[in-house]
Design an enzyme around this catalytic site. Sequence first.
Site, PDB file in Angstrom:
ATOM      1  N   HIS A   1       0.840  -1.210   0.000  1.00  0.00           N
ATOM      2  CA  HIS A   1       0.000   0.000   0.000  1.00  0.00           C
ATOM      3  C   HIS A   1       0.875   1.260   0.000  1.00  0.00           C
ATOM      4  O   HIS A   1       0.635   2.187  -0.760  1.00  0.00           O
ATOM      5  CB  HIS A   1      -0.887   0.068   1.260  1.00  0.00           C
ATOM      6  CG  HIS A   1      -1.921  -1.009   1.365  1.00  0.00           C
ATOM      7  ND1 HIS A   1      -2.035  -1.803   2.487  1.00  0.00           N
ATOM      8  CD2 HIS A   1      -2.890  -1.412   0.525  1.00  0.00           C
ATOM      9  CE1 HIS A   1      -3.051  -2.640   2.332  1.00  0.00           C
ATOM     10  NE2 HIS A   1      -3.585  -2.438   1.140  1.00  0.00           N
TER      11      HIS A   1
ATOM     12  N   SER B   1      -2.988  -7.615   2.919  1.00  0.00           N
ATOM     13  CA  SER B   1      -3.263  -7.492   4.357  1.00  0.00           C
ATOM     14  C   SER B   1      -3.626  -8.850   4.945  1.00  0.00           C
ATOM     15  O   SER B   1      -3.215  -9.192   6.062  1.00  0.00           O
ATOM     16  CB  SER B   1      -4.412  -6.517   4.595  1.00  0.00           C
ATOM     17  OG  SER B   1      -4.073  -5.242   4.137  1.00  0.00           O
TER      18      SER B   1
ATOM     19  N   LYS C   1     -15.358  -7.159   3.116  1.00  0.00           N
ATOM     20  CA  LYS C   1     -14.558  -8.066   3.938  1.00  0.00           C
ATOM     21  C   LYS C   1     -15.151  -8.096   5.347  1.00  0.00           C
ATOM     22  O   LYS C   1     -15.348  -7.051   5.966  1.00  0.00           O
ATOM     23  CB  LYS C   1     -13.098  -7.597   3.972  1.00  0.00           C
ATOM     24  CG  LYS C   1     -12.472  -7.695   2.594  1.00  0.00           C
ATOM     25  CD  LYS C   1     -11.123  -7.012   2.506  1.00  0.00           C
ATOM     26  CE  LYS C   1     -10.703  -6.902   1.049  1.00  0.00           C
ATOM     27  NZ  LYS C   1      -9.589  -5.999   0.810  1.00  0.00           N
TER      28      LYS C   1
ATOM     29  N   ARG D   1      -1.727  -6.248  -8.531  1.00  0.00           N
ATOM     30  CA  ARG D   1      -0.728  -7.276  -8.231  1.00  0.00           C
ATOM     31  C   ARG D   1      -0.786  -8.330  -9.323  1.00  0.00           C
ATOM     32  O   ARG D   1      -0.478  -8.062 -10.455  1.00  0.00           O
ATOM     33  CB  ARG D   1      -1.000  -7.891  -6.848  1.00  0.00           C
ATOM     34  CG  ARG D   1      -0.683  -6.937  -5.722  1.00  0.00           C
ATOM     35  CD  ARG D   1      -1.321  -7.329  -4.419  1.00  0.00           C
ATOM     36  NE  ARG D   1      -2.752  -7.108  -4.458  1.00  0.00           N
ATOM     37  CZ  ARG D   1      -3.555  -7.179  -3.408  1.00  0.00           C
ATOM     38  NH1 ARG D   1      -3.067  -7.494  -2.240  1.00  0.00           N
ATOM     39  NH2 ARG D   1      -4.836  -6.937  -3.517  1.00  0.00           N
TER      40      ARG D   1
END
Length: 161
Positions: free
Chosen positions: A17, A128, A41, A90
């Site tokens: 990040h 994360s 989430k 990514r």
Amino acid sequence: MKKAICPGSFDPVTLGHIDIIERTADIFDEVVVLVMSNSSKKSSLFTIEERIELLKKCLNKPNVKIDTHNGLLVDYAKKEGAVAIVKGLRAVSDFDYEFQQALTNKSLYPECETVFLCARGENMFLSSSMVKEVCSLGGDISSFVPASISEVIYKRCKGDK
Ligand code: ADP
């Protein structure tokens, strides 16, 4: 004055990040790191306020500010006059979802572009959730998160306050 938004859940912030935020700050005049509180989430490790505190400890560029928003990202972008939403990409696995989001946001608010920055090679597999998993199993997270916050993450993963 061109303003960009780096949105995410940042639960917790990682070196991946930070890299995207700092590169965004080199391109745009102003950057808002937006901690979204309506993420799909489910269980979070840190509260929104705690995530903001962790971000503050890791970011020191004068043109970067931190805020939180509960609702549509494009509504925040409109209100703040942001011209871009910057996301990190990514692996290919990020692409489908990010592409869908970018097209949806573009149709809701055409004045705002989504810009993708490629993750650095060493951050390609960093997330994360991976940090939380490694940490909760007692692994070393020092190459995944800034040194200034690793202790707090270790403690929380162990179940301490
Ligand atoms: P995560 O996907 O790790 O749960 P977020 O939802 O907080 O993280 O992601 C916020 C933004 O940061 C997204 O654009 C995401 O693609 C990007 N991002 C997350 N991890 C990395 C990384 N390792 N390298 C580059 N960008 C990343």
